[in-house]
Design an enzyme around this catalytic site. Structure first.
Site, PDB file in Angstrom:
ATOM      1  N   VAL A   1       0.815  -1.229   0.000  1.00  0.00           N
ATOM      2  CA  VAL A   1       0.000   0.000   0.000  1.00  0.00           C
ATOM      3  C   VAL A   1       0.846   1.276   0.000  1.00  0.00           C
ATOM      4  CG1 VAL A   1      -2.079  -1.040   1.015  1.00  0.00           C
ATOM      5  CG2 VAL A   1      -0.321  -0.045   2.525  1.00  0.00           C
TER       6      VAL A   1
ATOM      7  N   ASN B   1      -7.257  -1.454   5.981  1.00  0.00           N
ATOM      8  CA  ASN B   1      -6.904  -2.196   7.194  1.00  0.00           C
ATOM      9  C   ASN B   1      -5.405  -2.434   7.351  1.00  0.00           C
ATOM     10  OD1 ASN B   1      -7.370  -4.431   9.380  1.00  0.00           O
ATOM     11  ND2 ASN B   1      -6.336  -5.502   7.695  1.00  0.00           N
TER      12      ASN B   1
ATOM     13  N   SER C   1      -7.113   3.111  15.907  1.00  0.00           N
ATOM     14  CA  SER C   1      -6.804   2.275  17.077  1.00  0.00           C
ATOM     15  C   SER C   1      -7.155   3.055  18.328  1.00  0.00           C
ATOM     16  CB  SER C   1      -5.308   1.946  17.099  1.00  0.00           C
ATOM     17  OG  SER C   1      -4.938   1.405  18.357  1.00  0.00           O
TER      18      SER C   1
ATOM     19  N   TYR D   1       3.354   4.698  15.928  1.00  0.00           N
ATOM     20  CA  TYR D   1       2.038   4.089  15.702  1.00  0.00           C
ATOM     21  C   TYR D   1       0.920   5.048  16.134  1.00  0.00           C
ATOM     22  CZ  TYR D   1      -1.492   0.326  15.802  1.00  0.00           C
ATOM     23  OH  TYR D   1      -2.600  -0.458  15.596  1.00  0.00           O
ATOM     24  N   ALA D   2       1.085   5.666  17.312  1.00  0.00           N
ATOM     25  CA  ALA D   2       0.060   6.605  17.801  1.00  0.00           C
ATOM     26  C   ALA D   2      -0.095   7.769  16.835  1.00  0.00           C
ATOM     27  CB  ALA D   2       0.426   7.108  19.196  1.00  0.00           C
ATOM     28  N   ALA D   3       1.042   8.280  16.331  1.00  0.00           N
ATOM     29  CA  ALA D   3       0.972   9.412  15.391  1.00  0.00           C
ATOM     30  C   ALA D   3       0.158   9.033  14.166  1.00  0.00           C
ATOM     31  CB  ALA D   3       2.377   9.832  14.981  1.00  0.00           C
TER      32      ALA D   3
ATOM     33  N   LYS E   1      -2.135   6.607  13.894  1.00  0.00           N
ATOM     34  CA  LYS E   1      -3.544   6.287  14.168  1.00  0.00           C
ATOM     35  C   LYS E   1      -4.340   7.545  14.551  1.00  0.00           C
ATOM     36  CE  LYS E   1      -3.182   1.954  13.059  1.00  0.00           C
ATOM     37  NZ  LYS E   1      -3.828   1.447  11.846  1.00  0.00           N
TER      38      LYS E   1
ATOM     39  N   ILE F   1      -6.609  -6.492  20.318  1.00  0.00           N
ATOM     40  CA  ILE F   1      -7.260  -7.613  19.636  1.00  0.00           C
ATOM     41  C   ILE F   1      -6.228  -8.724  19.436  1.00  0.00           C
ATOM     42  CG2 ILE F   1      -8.604  -8.264  17.599  1.00  0.00           C
ATOM     43  CD1 ILE F   1      -9.769  -5.836  19.237  1.00  0.00           C
TER      44      ILE F   1
HETATM   45  P1  NAP Z   1      -1.670  -8.160  11.338  1.00  0.00           P
HETATM   46  O1  NAP Z   1      -2.137  -9.434  11.927  1.00  0.00           O
HETATM   47  O2  NAP Z   1      -0.216  -7.818  11.454  1.00  0.00           O
HETATM   48  O3  NAP Z   1      -2.118  -8.121   9.807  1.00  0.00           O
HETATM   49  C1  NAP Z   1      -1.785  -7.012   8.998  1.00  0.00           C
HETATM   50  C2  NAP Z   1      -1.789  -7.443   7.552  1.00  0.00           C
HETATM   51  O4  NAP Z   1      -1.378  -6.319   6.749  1.00  0.00           O
HETATM   52  C3  NAP Z   1      -0.779  -8.567   7.274  1.00  0.00           C
HETATM   53  O5  NAP Z   1      -1.347  -9.519   6.396  1.00  0.00           O
HETATM   54  C4  NAP Z   1       0.363  -7.822   6.620  1.00  0.00           C
HETATM   55  O6  NAP Z   1       1.162  -8.606   5.745  1.00  0.00           O
HETATM   56  C5  NAP Z   1      -0.378  -6.747   5.841  1.00  0.00           C
HETATM   57  N1  NAP Z   1       0.515  -5.657   5.464  1.00  0.00           N
HETATM   58  C6  NAP Z   1       1.543  -5.149   6.173  1.00  0.00           C
HETATM   59  N2  NAP Z   1       2.159  -4.176   5.481  1.00  0.00           N
HETATM   60  C7  NAP Z   1       1.490  -4.073   4.301  1.00  0.00           C
HETATM   61  C8  NAP Z   1       1.654  -3.249   3.154  1.00  0.00           C
HETATM   62  N3  NAP Z   1       2.655  -2.334   3.071  1.00  0.00           N
HETATM   63  N4  NAP Z   1       0.810  -3.396   2.108  1.00  0.00           N
HETATM   64  C9  NAP Z   1      -0.183  -4.322   2.167  1.00  0.00           C
HETATM   65  N5  NAP Z   1      -0.389  -5.139   3.216  1.00  0.00           N
HETATM   66  C10 NAP Z   1       0.450  -5.008   4.277  1.00  0.00           C
HETATM   67  O7  NAP Z   1      -2.461  -6.920  11.970  1.00  0.00           O
HETATM   68  P2  NAP Z   1      -3.899  -6.852  12.689  1.00  0.00           P
HETATM   69  O8  NAP Z   1      -3.688  -7.007  14.135  1.00  0.00           O
HETATM   70  O9  NAP Z   1      -4.848  -7.733  11.981  1.00  0.00           O
HETATM   71  O10 NAP Z   1      -4.261  -5.320  12.453  1.00  0.00           O
HETATM   72  C11 NAP Z   1      -4.997  -4.884  11.310  1.00  0.00           C
HETATM   73  C12 NAP Z   1      -5.221  -3.371  11.422  1.00  0.00           C
HETATM   74  O11 NAP Z   1      -5.907  -3.093  12.641  1.00  0.00           O
HETATM   75  C13 NAP Z   1      -3.930  -2.559  11.464  1.00  0.00           C
HETATM   76  O12 NAP Z   1      -4.108  -1.340  10.779  1.00  0.00           O
HETATM   77  C14 NAP Z   1      -3.737  -2.306  12.930  1.00  0.00           C
HETATM   78  O13 NAP Z   1      -2.972  -1.160  13.190  1.00  0.00           O
HETATM   79  C15 NAP Z   1      -5.165  -2.154  13.396  1.00  0.00           C
HETATM   80  N6  NAP Z   1      -5.332  -2.418  14.819  1.00  0.00           N
HETATM   81  C16 NAP Z   1      -5.012  -3.632  15.356  1.00  0.00           C
HETATM   82  C17 NAP Z   1      -5.136  -3.828  16.729  1.00  0.00           C
HETATM   83  C18 NAP Z   1      -4.797  -5.133  17.385  1.00  0.00           C
HETATM   84  O14 NAP Z   1      -4.824  -5.172  18.627  1.00  0.00           O
HETATM   85  N7  NAP Z   1      -4.467  -6.184  16.656  1.00  0.00           N
HETATM   86  C19 NAP Z   1      -5.593  -2.789  17.536  1.00  0.00           C
HETATM   87  C20 NAP Z   1      -5.912  -1.582  16.966  1.00  0.00           C
HETATM   88  C21 NAP Z   1      -5.786  -1.397  15.599  1.00  0.00           C
HETATM   89  P3  NAP Z   1       2.437  -9.439   6.389  1.00  0.00           P
HETATM   90  O15 NAP Z   1       1.826 -10.606   7.049  1.00  0.00           O
HETATM   91  O16 NAP Z   1       3.271  -9.816   5.235  1.00  0.00           O
HETATM   92  O17 NAP Z   1       3.113  -8.473   7.305  1.00  0.00           O
END
Ligand code: NAP
Length: 246
Positions: free
Chosen positions: A63, A89, A141, A154-156, A158, A187
């Site tokens: 992205v 996402n 987030s 990350y905070a910046a 989000k 999560i």
């Molecule tokens: P995750 O398990 O790390 O999954 C993120 C996905 O995004 C992975 O498949 C990753 O691919 C892909 N990705 C990373 N960099 C990318 C790029 N440059 N272009 C396209 N795809 C890319 O994360 P998640 O926990 O599901 O989180 C999803 C979203 O929710 C994020 O934006 C995160 O900040 C937000 N969020 C999560 C939480 C939480 O507690 N988990 C809380 C608040 C917000 P790879 O596997 O190859 O890295």
């Protein structure tokens, strides 16, 4: 079904919240574009969705790369002829306290979480504008509302995602495009598996609901905001946190 025949691009759909959201959207009748940087994960998710009897294509995209994002939009239009929903996402963490954070860590997280979100929204908005309808939902987030120790970068991003969401609401809602954000709490996904168990236990304890969230909790919020049930909701930040306040 709440998303019958809607075409949804979900970035970062290879695993975690994005993967669960893709499956949930498929069960609600949407046609899915699994967009991710990891081709193996994309293939697995597309197969799972097709097993449900739903149409899906996989697109490998970074992205942060505008040319690849433009290609993603082009391929989606070629496959489905329309784009109804964009779930921004894809996101990463690279944590360190302020005094220890490297410039590389700062830039990388800004690039994916902030610029990646901008790239995808900017690329899809002319199509949604021409259609006169669409829904863009961005992943913020709880950290983008309250901040968090060790997560300056990350905070910046989000907080920035919330700023962009409200700005795009003002710019795009008059054209029929609703723009909202979801702010998940902590999560259980591969992203949080990197965190020490004692920190996760502490976060679960802090939440009035006394548990961490599941990817399904977040996918349900995405379905609602993407569906016609949310037709008067734009510019909102939906906290899905179990009530946690940091
Ligand atoms: P995750 O398990 O790390 O999954 C993120 C996905 O995004 C992975 O498949 C990753 O691919 C892909 N990705 C990373 N960099 C990318 C790029 N440059 N272009 C396209 N795809 C890319 O994360 P998640 O926990 O599901 O989180 C999803 C979203 O929710 C994020 O934006 C995160 O900040 C937000 N969020 C999560 C939480 C939480 O507690 N988990 C809380 C608040 C917000 P790879 O596997 O190859 O890295």
């Amino acid at each position: 079904m709440r998303l019958q025949n809607k075409v949804a691009i979900i970035t970062g759909a290879g695993r975690g919240i994005g993967a669960t959201t893709a499956l949930k959207f498929a069960k609600e009748g949407a046609k899915i574009v699994v967009a991710d940087i990891n081709i193996e994960d994309i293939r697995k998710r597309v197969d799972e969705i097709k097993d449900l009897g739903t149409e899906a294509i996989g697109i490998k995209v970074d992205v942060t790369n505008r040319l690849e994002v433009d290609q993603m939009i082009k391929k989606t239009m070629e496959a489905f002829g329309t784009i109804d929903i964009l779930i921004n996402n894809a996101g990463i963490t690279q944590d360190a306290r302020l005094v220890k954070m490297t410039e590389e860590q700062f830039d990388k997280v800004v690039d994916v979480n902030l610029k990646g979100t901008f790239n995808c929204a900017q690329a899809v908005s002319p199509i949604m504008t021409t259609q006169g309808k669409g829904a863009i939902i961005n992943a913020s987030s709880v950290v983008g509302i309250y901040g968090n120790f060790g997560q300056t970068n990350y905070a910046a991003t989000k907080f920035g995602v919330i700023g962009m969401t409200k700005t795009w609401c003002k710019e795009l809602s008059p054209k029929g495009i609703r723009v909202n954000a979801v702010a998940p709490g902590f999560i259980l996904t591969p992203m949080t598996e990197k965190m020490p168990q004692k920190v996760l236990d502490m976060m679960a304890e802090k939440a009035p609901m006394k548990r961490l969230g599941t990817p399904e909790d977040i996918a349900n919020a995405y379905v609602f905001l993407a569906s016609d049930e949310a037709s008067f909701i734009s510019g909102a930040v939906l906290e899905v946190t179990g009530g946690i306040i940091l």
